[in-house]
Motif scaffolding. Sequence first.
Motif, PDB file in Angstrom:
ATOM      1  N   TYR A  58      -2.237  57.083 -83.083  1.00  0.00           N
ATOM      2  CA  TYR A  58      -1.257  57.950 -82.930  1.00  0.00           C
ATOM      3  C   TYR A  58      -1.059  58.242 -81.324  1.00  0.00           C
ATOM      4  CZ  TYR A  58       1.798  62.256 -82.925  1.00  0.00           C
ATOM      5  OH  TYR A  58       2.812  63.094 -82.687  1.00  0.00           O
ATOM      6  N   GLU A  59      -2.246  58.386 -80.733  1.00  0.00           N
ATOM      7  CA  GLU A  59      -2.147  58.526 -79.318  1.00  0.00           C
ATOM      8  C   GLU A  59      -1.388  57.285 -78.581  1.00  0.00           C
ATOM      9  OE1 GLU A  59      -6.124  59.696 -78.103  1.00  0.00           O
ATOM     10  OE2 GLU A  59      -5.684  61.812 -79.003  1.00  0.00           O
ATOM     11  N   TRP A  61       0.547  55.155 -80.174  1.00  0.00           N
ATOM     12  CA  TRP A  61       1.847  54.974 -80.336  1.00  0.00           C
ATOM     13  C   TRP A  61       2.796  56.190 -79.309  1.00  0.00           C
ATOM     14  CZ3 TRP A  61       5.021  59.061 -82.649  1.00  0.00           C
ATOM     15  CH2 TRP A  61       6.390  58.639 -83.071  1.00  0.00           C
ATOM     16  N   GLN A  62       2.048  57.279 -79.253  1.00  0.00           N
ATOM     17  CA  GLN A  62       2.770  58.221 -78.430  1.00  0.00           C
ATOM     18  C   GLN A  62       2.867  57.697 -76.940  1.00  0.00           C
ATOM     19  OE1 GLN A  62       0.709  61.987 -78.689  1.00  0.00           O
ATOM     20  NE2 GLN A  62       2.683  62.985 -79.707  1.00  0.00           N
ATOM     21  N   ALA A  63       1.991  57.232 -76.445  1.00  0.00           N
ATOM     22  CA  ALA A  63       1.939  56.585 -75.083  1.00  0.00           C
ATOM     23  C   ALA A  63       3.054  55.291 -74.969  1.00  0.00           C
ATOM     24  CB  ALA A  63       0.327  55.902 -74.754  1.00  0.00           C
ATOM     25  N   GLN A 117       5.532  55.073 -76.796  1.00  0.00           N
ATOM     26  CA  GLN A 117       6.884  55.665 -76.981  1.00  0.00           C
ATOM     27  C   GLN A 117       7.432  56.577 -75.553  1.00  0.00           C
ATOM     28  OE1 GLN A 117       9.146  56.189 -79.556  1.00  0.00           O
ATOM     29  NE2 GLN A 117       7.926  54.430 -80.494  1.00  0.00           N
ATOM     30  N   SER A 118       6.402  56.847 -74.967  1.00  0.00           N
ATOM     31  CA  SER A 118       6.651  57.639 -73.686  1.00  0.00           C
ATOM     32  C   SER A 118       7.094  56.880 -72.463  1.00  0.00           C
ATOM     33  CB  SER A 118       5.528  58.585 -73.146  1.00  0.00           C
ATOM     34  OG  SER A 118       4.347  57.850 -72.888  1.00  0.00           O
TER      35      SER A 118
END
Length: 120
Positions: A95-96, A98-100, A102-103
């Motif tokens: 998840y981290e 994926w978030q990185a 995405q950002s």
Amino acid sequence: MKPHKSREGLYLALLAAALVVGLIAVSWYEIRHNTTDGILATVLAVLEHMQSVVVFAATAIYVSVEGGAMLAEKYLQRRYREGREAERAAWMAWYERWQAAQSRGEPFDEPPPNRQEPDS
């Protein structure tokens, strides 16, 4: 306490084996050390000593089987908890990432931890 239903066969098998061994041992002792007694006196002495064997065998088998089951259950619960923690850590790491991605606006095509395709 009543034994767990799935272990009744194990209890009976172990108890039968213990009683056979106990009967042989008590009979040998009575015949070897009290040879002056008649057959009836020897049989009665064997039966009298078997009371102790039955109580001891039943108690020892119950404690052993239930204690072993309790230890196995605790071990399995600990392994399950460790597995859940490892799975959660894998998901959080994914998840981290994926978030990185995405950002940063980058595409992220890594499959989630439990949906990984096997290597061909």
